[in-house]
Design a protein around this motif. Structure first.
Motif, PDB file in Angstrom:
ATOM      1  N   LEU A 295       8.488   6.139  -9.731  1.00 14.05           N
ATOM      2  CA  LEU A 295       7.772   6.456  -8.489  1.00 14.05           C
ATOM      3  C   LEU A 295       6.842   7.648  -8.697  1.00 14.05           C
ATOM      4  O   LEU A 295       5.692   7.648  -8.233  1.00 14.05           O
ATOM      5  CB  LEU A 295       8.776   6.717  -7.359  1.00 14.05           C
ATOM      6  CG  LEU A 295       9.567   5.464  -6.921  1.00 14.05           C
ATOM      7  CD1 LEU A 295      10.702   5.854  -5.978  1.00 14.05           C
ATOM      8  CD2 LEU A 295       8.651   4.438  -6.267  1.00 14.05           C
ATOM      9  N   LEU A 298       3.877   6.467 -10.806  1.00  5.02           N
ATOM     10  CA  LEU A 298       2.937   5.664 -10.015  1.00  5.02           C
ATOM     11  C   LEU A 298       2.064   6.575  -9.161  1.00  5.02           C
ATOM     12  O   LEU A 298       0.853   6.369  -9.050  1.00  5.02           O
ATOM     13  CB  LEU A 298       3.699   4.667  -9.131  1.00  5.02           C
ATOM     14  CG  LEU A 298       4.239   3.424  -9.849  1.00  5.02           C
ATOM     15  CD1 LEU A 298       5.288   2.719  -8.984  1.00  5.02           C
ATOM     16  CD2 LEU A 298       3.110   2.455 -10.198  1.00  5.02           C
ATOM     17  N   ASP A 299       2.681   7.596  -8.558  1.00  7.36           N
ATOM     18  CA  ASP A 299       1.910   8.536  -7.747  1.00  7.36           C
ATOM     19  C   ASP A 299       0.844   9.228  -8.594  1.00  7.36           C
ATOM     20  O   ASP A 299      -0.292   9.406  -8.171  1.00  7.36           O
ATOM     21  CB  ASP A 299       2.842   9.584  -7.118  1.00  7.36           C
ATOM     22  CG  ASP A 299       3.501   9.055  -5.857  1.00  7.36           C
ATOM     23  OD1 ASP A 299       2.934   8.127  -5.238  1.00  7.36           O
ATOM     24  OD2 ASP A 299       4.589   9.554  -5.490  1.00  7.36           O
ATOM     25  N   ALA A 304      -1.915   2.887  -4.703  1.00 11.05           N
ATOM     26  CA  ALA A 304      -1.103   1.668  -4.825  1.00 11.05           C
ATOM     27  C   ALA A 304      -1.942   0.531  -5.400  1.00 11.05           C
ATOM     28  O   ALA A 304      -3.117   0.387  -5.070  1.00 11.05           O
ATOM     29  CB  ALA A 304      -0.548   1.284  -3.461  1.00 11.05           C
ATOM     30  N   ASP A 323       9.670   5.055  -0.027  1.00 16.72           N
ATOM     31  CA  ASP A 323       8.636   5.231  -1.053  1.00 16.72           C
ATOM     32  C   ASP A 323       8.232   3.894  -1.670  1.00 16.72           C
ATOM     33  O   ASP A 323       7.056   3.645  -1.933  1.00 16.72           O
ATOM     34  CB  ASP A 323       9.179   6.110  -2.191  1.00 16.72           C
ATOM     35  CG  ASP A 323       8.922   7.585  -1.937  1.00 16.72           C
ATOM     36  OD1 ASP A 323       8.238   7.881  -0.931  1.00 16.72           O
ATOM     37  OD2 ASP A 323       9.403   8.404  -2.737  1.00 16.72           O
ATOM     38  N   ARG A 326       6.177   2.121   0.899  1.00 13.29           N
ATOM     39  CA  ARG A 326       4.872   2.775   1.091  1.00 13.29           C
ATOM     40  C   ARG A 326       3.923   2.445  -0.057  1.00 13.29           C
ATOM     41  O   ARG A 326       2.715   2.285   0.139  1.00 13.29           O
ATOM     42  CB  ARG A 326       5.103   4.289   1.183  1.00 13.29           C
ATOM     43  CG  ARG A 326       3.853   5.149   1.259  1.00 13.29           C
ATOM     44  CD  ARG A 326       4.186   6.639   1.313  1.00 13.29           C
ATOM     45  NE  ARG A 326       4.981   7.104   0.187  1.00 13.29           N
ATOM     46  CZ  ARG A 326       4.486   7.355  -1.025  1.00 13.29           C
ATOM     47  NH1 ARG A 326       3.206   7.165  -1.283  1.00 13.29           N
ATOM     48  NH2 ARG A 326       5.278   7.773  -1.999  1.00 13.29           N
ATOM     49  N   ARG A 327       4.463   2.332  -1.262  1.00  7.31           N
ATOM     50  CA  ARG A 327       3.645   2.034  -2.438  1.00  7.31           C
ATOM     51  C   ARG A 327       3.282   0.564  -2.538  1.00  7.31           C
ATOM     52  O   ARG A 327       2.603   0.146  -3.468  1.00  7.31           O
ATOM     53  CB  ARG A 327       4.412   2.420  -3.705  1.00  7.31           C
ATOM     54  CG  ARG A 327       4.413   3.891  -3.960  1.00  7.31           C
ATOM     55  CD  ARG A 327       4.153   4.151  -5.439  1.00  7.31           C
ATOM     56  NE  ARG A 327       3.212   5.212  -5.618  1.00  7.31           N
ATOM     57  CZ  ARG A 327       1.910   5.024  -5.895  1.00  7.31           C
ATOM     58  NH1 ARG A 327       1.414   3.811  -6.004  1.00  7.31           N
ATOM     59  NH2 ARG A 327       1.119   6.034  -6.050  1.00  7.31           N
TER      60      ARG A 327
END
Ligand SMILES: [Zn+2]
Length: 475
Positions: A295, A298-299, A304, A323, A326-327
Motif C-alpha cells: 500500500l 502504491l502510494d 490509482a 485503503d 480507496r486505491r
C-alpha cells in the motif's frame, strides 16, 4: 467440417426463467422459447438444468499443475508423518534423469527439512521436495551437488554459519530449473481436461516472470488445442505481449516475497515501471507486512491505476480495508486454503489475527471487487469446493475461520463468472453474441447452490464444442 450447431433445450438461465439456447460455431446465436431444430443440429435436453457461462479460475499455475501429476505427494492428506514421508521418498519413481520430485510438504509432516534430513530418507538419488507454499525447495546432498549450490550466488540459497548450503532454497524456481537436467515443458492436455471437468473454461496463470520457453509452451498448447481454455497470463515480462487468439496479457505479477521483503523504493519503482508500460500490477501478498508495504509503495508510485490487484491477501488488518478500497484495488482470494489448511493457520497465527485471514465478506462490503481462484496446485483446484469454502469457511477439524467473512454460494459462484480481465467485477451471462463457453448443470441453480459440487456438472462447452469430461481425480 462446418459444425451444424447445438440446440440446448429447456435450460434454466440466470437461476430464473427457462429457455432454449442455440449455439452456432463458437457463439450463442439465439435464445428463445420453442426454437425449431435446424437440420443436422444436435439437441441436448437440459430439463431445467442451469446453463451457466464457463467458470474462470483467476489464479493458478498450469505447468506446476502438470508437474504435480508427475510428482510424489509429500504432505497431507497423503503423507502426514515422518514414516509416511520416508516411505514416499523410498518408493518414488525417479524421472528420466534419475531425480525424485516431491511436492506439498509442510512442517507438520517432519519439521524443517534440510539436506541432511533428506539424505537419511533417500540417500541414493537426487531429491528435491517443494514446500506446500511453493516458496521453498528442499534438496538432499546429491541434489545440492548436482545443482552446484555450494558455488552459486542466488540470494535464496540458505547457508549455515560456515557458508555451506543447507539444502533449502527460497523463491528460486526459475533459477533452480536452470541448474537441473533440461526438461521439456510438460504437456497441458491432462490438466486442461481436468479443468474442463470442473466447468472451467478460462484460467489466469499467475506464474511470475515467464521465460520465452514457457511463453512458447503456452502458445503452442493453446494453438494446438491441448489447452482449449482461454488463457490470461500475469507472468508476461514487461515490454512483451502474449500472442495467439485465446491468450491475453494480464496485469504484471510482482512477488512480494515474505521470506525477504523488498525495499519500499524498489517496489514502487517496479510498480511505476509496469504502470508506465500500461500494465496494472498483480502483487503476491500473504503477510500483513507485505500488504502494508504494498500500500505504501502504491502510494509512492502514483495515482490509482485501473486493474491493480492483490493476489491472496491472506492477512488483511481491518484498518487497511479502507485503503484497499480507496486505491481501487481488487483482491483475488483463495478460501480453499481455509478448507485445506485452516487448522494450521488457526494454530500458527495469533488469535487476534484470525479475523484477518483470507477476508472476503468485509472486502466486498467495502466495495472491493473480489475474484475467486484456487492457486492450484498449492490450493485445491475444484472450484465447487472453493465455493463451499467461501460459504462455510470450515477447516478440516470443523472450526470456522473468520465467520464474518462468509459469503453466499451465489456470490462465490458469481466471482467465478467474472471475466479474466475483470476478476470480481462484471458477471458474465449466457447471452446472444457471447462465446459459447458454457456449463450445463444437472439441476436448477438454486438446488446447485445449496450444495455446490462437481458432480452437478453435466456438460461443458468451450467455443461451442463439448470438451471430453474425465472423472476428477480423488483427493
Ligand atoms: Zn500463486
Amino acid at each position: 467440417m462446418k459444425e451444424a450447431g447445438l440446440l440446448l433445450r429447456d435450460a434454466e438461465l440466470d437461476g430464473a426463467g427457462r429457455a432454449d439456447v442455440r449455439v452456432t460455431g463458437d457463439g450463442v446465436t439465439e435464445i428463445g422459447h420453442r426454437l425449431p431444430r435446424r437440420p443436422g443440429e444436435q439437441v441436448v435436453e437440459c430439463r431445467g438444468g442451469a446453463l451457466l457461462p464457463g467458470l474462470c479460475d483467476h489464479h493458478l499455475h498450469l505447468h506446476a499443475l502438470a508437474a504435480r501429476r508427475r510428482s510424489v505427494p509429500c504432505g497431507p492428506p497423503q503423507v502426514t508423518d515422518h514414516a509416511g514421508l520416508a516411505a514416499a521418498l523410498r518408493d518414488a519413481a525417479p524421472d528420466e534423469h534419475g531425480w525424485i520430485r516431491g511436492t506439498g510438504y509442510v512442517e507438520s509432516v517432519a519439521g524443517d527439512l534440510g539436506a541432511a534430513d533428506l539424505d537419511r530418507l533417500q540417500p541414493h538419488r537426487p531429491v528435491r521436495v517443494q514446500h506446500r507454499s511453493g516458496a521453498l525447495w528442499m534438496l538432499n546432498s546429491r541434489a545440492v551437488a548436482a545443482a552446484g549450490l555450494a558455488t552459486a550466488t542466488h540470494p535464496g540459497i540458505e547457508r549455515d554459519p560456515r557458508g555451506d548450503p543447507t539444502g533449502r532454497l527460497w523463491r528460486a524456481d526459475d533459477w533452480l530449473r536452470t541448474r537441473l537436467p533440461p526438461s521439456r515443458p510438460l504437456p497441458l492436455d491432462e490438466v486442461a481436461r481436468e479443468l474442463a471437468r470442473f466447468g472451467i473454461t478460462a484460467v489466469t496463470d499467475a506464474t511470475p516472470d515467464l521465460d520465452p520457453a514457457a511463453l512458447d509452451a503456452f502458445d503452442r498448447a493453446v494453438a494446438g488445442g491441448a489447452l482449449p481454455q482461454r488463457l490470461h497470463l500475469l507472468g508476461v515480462p514487461l515490454g512483451a505481449t502474449a500472442t495467439g487468439p485465446r491468450v491475453s496479457t494480464g496485469p504484471y505479477k510482482i512477488v512480494i516475497a515474505d521470506s525477504s521483503l523488498p525495499g519500499l523504493d524498489d517496489l514502487s519503482d517496479r510498480i511505476r515501471a509496469a504502470h508506465g508500460k500500461g500494465r496494472p500490477i498483480a502483487a503476491h501478498c500473504v503477510t500483513r507486512e507485505a500488504l502494508l508495504l504494498l500500500l505504501a509503495a502504491l502510494d509512492q508510485a502514483g495515482p490509482a491505476f485501473k486493474g491493480d490487484r492483490v493476489e491472496h491477501a491472506a492477512l488483511v488488518p481491518s484498518e487497511t480495508i479502507g485503503d484497499i478500497a480507496r486505491r481501487g484495488l481488487r483482491v483475488v482470494t483463495q478460501p480453499g486454503f481455509i478448507a485445506d489448511r485452516g487448522d494450521d493457520y488457526l494454530r500458527d497465527i495469533p488469535a487476534e489475527d484470525h479475523r484477518d485471514l483470507y477476508r472476503y465478506g468485509s472486502l466486498r462490503a467495502a466495495g472491493v471487487p473480489v475474484g475467486l481462484s484456487s492457486d492450484a496446485p498449492y490450493g485445491p483446484l475444484d472450484p465447487w469446493q472453493v465455493m463451499s469454502a467461501a460459504v462455510h469457511r470450515r477447516a478440516r477439524s470443523g472450526t470456522t475461520a473468520g465467520p464474518a467473512e462468509r459469503v453466499t454460494a451465489l456470490t462465490a459462484l458469481h466471482a467465478y463468472l467474472t471475466p479474466p480481465e475483470d476478476p470480481g467485477g462484471r458477471i458474465r451471462k449466457v447471452a446472444i453474441g457471447a462465446p459459447a463457453d458454457l456449463v450445463l448443470l444437472h439441476t436448477p441453480l438454486a438446488e446447485a447452490l445449496r450444495r455446490p459440487s462437481v458432480s452437478l456438472v453435466r456438460t461443458v462447452l468451450i467455443e461451442g464444442r463439448p470438451v471430453s469430461p474425465t472423472p476428477p481425480r480423488p483427493g
